[in-house]
Scaffold this motif. Structure first.
Motif, PDB file in Angstrom:
ATOM      1  N   GLY A 143       0.920  -1.302   0.105  1.00 52.02           N
ATOM      2  CA  GLY A 143      -0.020  -0.134   0.308  1.00 52.02           C
ATOM      3  C   GLY A 143       0.649   1.296   0.053  1.00 52.02           C
ATOM      4  O   GLY A 143       1.889   1.291   0.686  1.00 52.02           O
ATOM      5  N   LYS A 144       0.347   2.081  -0.949  1.00 50.37           N
ATOM      6  CA  LYS A 144       1.471   3.552  -0.709  1.00 50.37           C
ATOM      7  C   LYS A 144       0.073   4.655  -0.392  1.00 50.37           C
ATOM      8  O   LYS A 144      -0.981   4.750  -0.647  1.00 50.37           O
ATOM      9  CB  LYS A 144       1.656   3.684  -2.192  1.00 50.37           C
ATOM     10  N   ILE A 145       0.467   5.414   0.674  1.00 54.47           N
ATOM     11  CA  ILE A 145      -0.136   6.419   1.363  1.00 54.47           C
ATOM     12  C   ILE A 145       0.213   7.866   1.149  1.00 54.47           C
ATOM     13  O   ILE A 145       1.637   7.783   1.308  1.00 54.47           O
ATOM     14  CB  ILE A 145      -0.260   6.166   2.892  1.00 54.47           C
ATOM     15  N   LEU A 146      -0.285   8.744   0.657  1.00 50.06           N
ATOM     16  CA  LEU A 146      -0.070  10.273   0.626  1.00 50.06           C
ATOM     17  C   LEU A 146      -0.628  10.871   1.955  1.00 50.06           C
ATOM     18  O   LEU A 146      -1.978  10.946   1.892  1.00 50.06           O
ATOM     19  CB  LEU A 146      -0.491  10.645  -0.841  1.00 50.06           C
ATOM     20  N   ILE A 147       0.217  11.976   2.559  1.00 51.29           N
ATOM     21  CA  ILE A 147      -0.328  12.235   3.567  1.00 51.29           C
ATOM     22  C   ILE A 147      -0.363  13.947   3.358  1.00 51.29           C
ATOM     23  O   ILE A 147       0.822  14.290   3.175  1.00 51.29           O
ATOM     24  CB  ILE A 147       0.465  12.045   5.101  1.00 51.29           C
ATOM     25  N   VAL A 148      -1.386  14.576   3.300  1.00 51.73           N
ATOM     26  CA  VAL A 148      -1.346  15.974   2.968  1.00 51.73           C
ATOM     27  C   VAL A 148      -2.185  16.617   4.329  1.00 51.73           C
ATOM     28  O   VAL A 148      -3.161  16.574   4.422  1.00 51.73           O
ATOM     29  CB  VAL A 148      -2.463  16.308   1.556  1.00 51.73           C
ATOM     30  N   ASP A 149      -1.155  17.320   4.983  1.00 52.92           N
ATOM     31  CA  ASP A 149      -1.397  18.394   6.099  1.00 52.92           C
ATOM     32  C   ASP A 149      -0.227  19.298   6.169  1.00 52.92           C
ATOM     33  O   ASP A 149       0.931  18.918   5.978  1.00 52.92           O
ATOM     34  CB  ASP A 149      -1.323  17.430   7.349  1.00 52.92           C
ATOM     35  N   ASP A 150      -0.865  20.602   6.691  1.00 55.83           N
ATOM     36  CA  ASP A 150       0.247  21.803   6.577  1.00 55.83           C
ATOM     37  C   ASP A 150       0.995  21.788   8.226  1.00 55.83           C
ATOM     38  O   ASP A 150       1.700  22.192   8.305  1.00 55.83           O
ATOM     39  CB  ASP A 150      -0.495  23.150   6.654  1.00 55.83           C
ATOM     40  N   GLU A 151       0.704  20.691   8.984  1.00 59.12           N
ATOM     41  CA  GLU A 151       1.014  20.718  10.261  1.00 59.12           C
ATOM     42  C   GLU A 151       2.225  19.507  10.084  1.00 59.12           C
ATOM     43  O   GLU A 151       1.826  18.381  10.090  1.00 59.12           O
ATOM     44  CB  GLU A 151       0.129  20.327  11.347  1.00 59.12           C
ATOM     45  N   LYS A 152       3.428  20.029  10.497  1.00 59.27           N
ATOM     46  CA  LYS A 152       4.812  18.943  10.068  1.00 59.27           C
ATOM     47  C   LYS A 152       4.701  18.147  11.424  1.00 59.27           C
ATOM     48  O   LYS A 152       4.918  16.875  10.854  1.00 59.27           O
ATOM     49  CB  LYS A 152       6.025  19.805  10.312  1.00 59.27           C
ATOM     50  N   ASP A 153       4.186  18.321  12.524  1.00 59.40           N
ATOM     51  CA  ASP A 153       4.240  17.256  13.390  1.00 59.40           C
ATOM     52  C   ASP A 153       3.295  16.103  13.205  1.00 59.40           C
ATOM     53  O   ASP A 153       3.586  14.975  13.226  1.00 59.40           O
ATOM     54  CB  ASP A 153       3.916  18.127  14.653  1.00 59.40           C
ATOM     55  N   ILE A 154       2.198  16.336  12.552  1.00 60.91           N
ATOM     56  CA  ILE A 154       1.331  15.456  12.361  1.00 60.91           C
ATOM     57  C   ILE A 154       1.753  14.711  11.162  1.00 60.91           C
ATOM     58  O   ILE A 154       1.346  13.449  11.105  1.00 60.91           O
ATOM     59  CB  ILE A 154      -0.079  16.187  11.885  1.00 60.91           C
ATOM     60  N   ARG A 155       2.279  15.322  10.140  1.00 57.60           N
ATOM     61  CA  ARG A 155       2.897  14.573   8.997  1.00 57.60           C
ATOM     62  C   ARG A 155       3.812  13.381   9.497  1.00 57.60           C
ATOM     63  O   ARG A 155       3.790  12.438   9.128  1.00 57.60           O
ATOM     64  CB  ARG A 155       3.518  15.455   7.903  1.00 57.60           C
ATOM     65  N   SER A 156       4.832  14.108  10.390  1.00 50.43           N
ATOM     66  CA  SER A 156       5.782  13.160  10.797  1.00 50.43           C
ATOM     67  C   SER A 156       5.397  12.118  11.593  1.00 50.43           C
ATOM     68  O   SER A 156       5.955  10.887  11.385  1.00 50.43           O
ATOM     69  CB  SER A 156       6.984  14.100  11.481  1.00 50.43           C
ATOM     70  N   LEU A 157       4.586  12.418  12.350  1.00 50.97           N
ATOM     71  CA  LEU A 157       3.810  11.438  13.207  1.00 50.97           C
ATOM     72  C   LEU A 157       3.186  10.252  12.528  1.00 50.97           C
ATOM     73  O   LEU A 157       3.299   9.051  12.592  1.00 50.97           O
ATOM     74  CB  LEU A 157       2.834  11.798  14.343  1.00 50.97           C
TER      75      LEU A 157
END
Length: 448
Positions: free
Chosen positions: A4-18
């Protein structure tokens, strides 16, 4: 390692990293984006199976970006999960109506995050498998069933497919006239050129626009040059539309009254009608040359009640259609359930049968019970009866003709084709009844 390939789109870096850390531990391939521009670049370079999309971002809101994702063919099989903070849940719910698979409320629950990702991936793969199945399964286009009526129809399809003469197809609403027309087209040498279907009123409007130099209709017909043009409710065509069709059939060209130029077009015309063309022709409302050409090859599609022995084959066909193309669960119809369905009159014909099977697949699981069938048929009959109200799309004379044809056909079925008994019950003189039956195109020996 999960594919599975997932793309995470969020302007908050902490949320993207987590989220990236969590999903990578689960074996997913991860891409991240901080805004809409990065997101577009990411999905175009490496199409994801699942996208987690935040509702609010600095350059574009998530709803607008969701719409862009839904319109991009690259993401046709991608599942999109919206993420929303407090106070924006209504927006996220609206997003699911626009096609998002699900939404998560922030702060994120890590356990729920993993479960949603797994379910979204399964959803994506199911759609991908269904799409592949659609591409590998041959489309069943010929009339379905083993009855003599269906065998005769299949022979007609195969015979007519070899030629290019216009065809008139008559039959009750929902009986499969369009399906028959499609079968002729798909079986013919014209199948690669395309098929275009219009309702008569829509066609009338386009012809009217063409009279005022609008090229919309001409452009549409040019796109299927060499193909097939199907007109539903052909008895409702106005004078200008009849003239245009006459030119298409007799002169193989597109020509309207306001423009002397004749533009060459090679189109096979198939006209559909519930009531036939004889009545409007006798009333002087249908031009003779077009009527005569269409009458040369006239095909009657039978009502479902005339070939109920085909219901088991039709049930299997519609089940396969819904399971394959819509992802519905399979259900078994027992012999007793099928027999109950064979005893029903099917006022809505094939369309009613198809709708009923779809409803049963959606609302239940396991074997279809006799009680389910009886309940569903009762509801279906009520719906069909309610749908037999006034048809305001036709003028008063046509509405009267439609009612008289339905009324007299029903009486003839009830009397076994006995004209004397039908005349007695209807209160119409026998001589006048014969005249009326002929005008309405009703065969007393085969009242449909």
């Amino acid at each position: 390692m999960k594919a599975g390939k997932i793309l995470i789109v969020d302007d908050e870096k902490d949320i993207r990293s987590l989220m990236q850390e969590i999903f990578e531990e689960e074996g997913y391939q991860i891409e991240t984006a901080a805004n809409g521009v990065q997101a577009k670049k990411a999905w175009k370079s490496n199409v994801p199976d699942v996208i987690f999309l935040d509702v609010w971002m600095p350059d574009i809101d998530g709803i607008t970006l969701l719409k862009e994702m839904q319109s991009d063919p690259l993401l046709e099989q991608t599942s999109i999960v919206m993420m929303s903070g407090h106070g924006t849940i209504e927006t996220a719910i609206e997003a699911t109506k626009l096609g998002a698979y699900d939404f998560l409320e922030k702060p994120l629950s890590l356990a729920k995050l993993i479960v949603i990702a797994e379910r979204a991936l399964q959803h994506t793969r199911l759609h991908q498998e269904n799409r592949q199945l659609k591409q590998t399964l041959p489309e069943q286009i010929l009339p379905i069933g083993k009855s003599k009526l269906m065998s005769s129809l299949r022979e007609s399809v195969e015979r007519l497919a070899k030629y290019s003469m216009p065809i008139l197809i008559t039959g009750e609403a929902g009986s499969g006239k369009k399906h028959f027309a499609k079968a002729v087209h798909k079986t013919s040498d014209r199948k690669e050129a395309g098929l275009l279907t219009f309702y008569a009123n829509d066609f009338n409007a386009l012809v009217e626009n063409a009279l005022h130099a609008d090229t919309t209709l001409l452009n549409q017909l040019r796109q299927i040059d060499g193909g097939t043009l199907v007109i539903s409710d052909a008895d409702q065509l106005n004078e200008a539309s009849q003239s245009l069709l006459s030119n298409l059939i007799l002169n193989h060209c597109f020509q309207i009254a306001t423009q002397p130029e004749c533009i060459q077009l090679d189109l096979r015309v198939i006209a559909l009608s519930k009531i036939g063309l004889e009545t409007v022709h006798l009333q002087g409302q249908f031009r003779d040359d077009l009527y005569q050409r269409l009458q040369v090859m006239s095909i009657q599609v039978p009502a479902l009640r005339q070939h109920t022995e085909d219901i088991p084959d039709l049930i299997e066909h519609f089940i396969n259609q819904f399971v394959t193309h819509e992802g519905l669960g399979y259900r078994h119809f027992s012999v007793s359930a099928q027999n109950i369905m064979r005893q029903y009159s099917w006022p809505g014909n094939l369309r009613e049968l198809q709708n009923l099977i779809q409803k049963l697949l959606i609302l239940g699981n396991g074997d279809v019970t006799d009680e389910e069938i009886r309940s569903a048929l009762t509801q279906s009959e009520q719906n069909e009866t309610a749908g037999l109200g006034v048809d305001t799309s036709v003028n008063l004379k046509q509405a009267k003709d439609q009612f008289e044809k339905a009324y007299l056909s029903q009486l003839l079925r009830e009397t076994g084709g006995n004209v004397s008994e039908t005349a007695k019950r209807s209160g119409v003189d026998r001589t006048n009844l014969y005249r009326k039956l002929k005008a309405l195109g009703i065969d007393p020996k085969n009242p449909l």
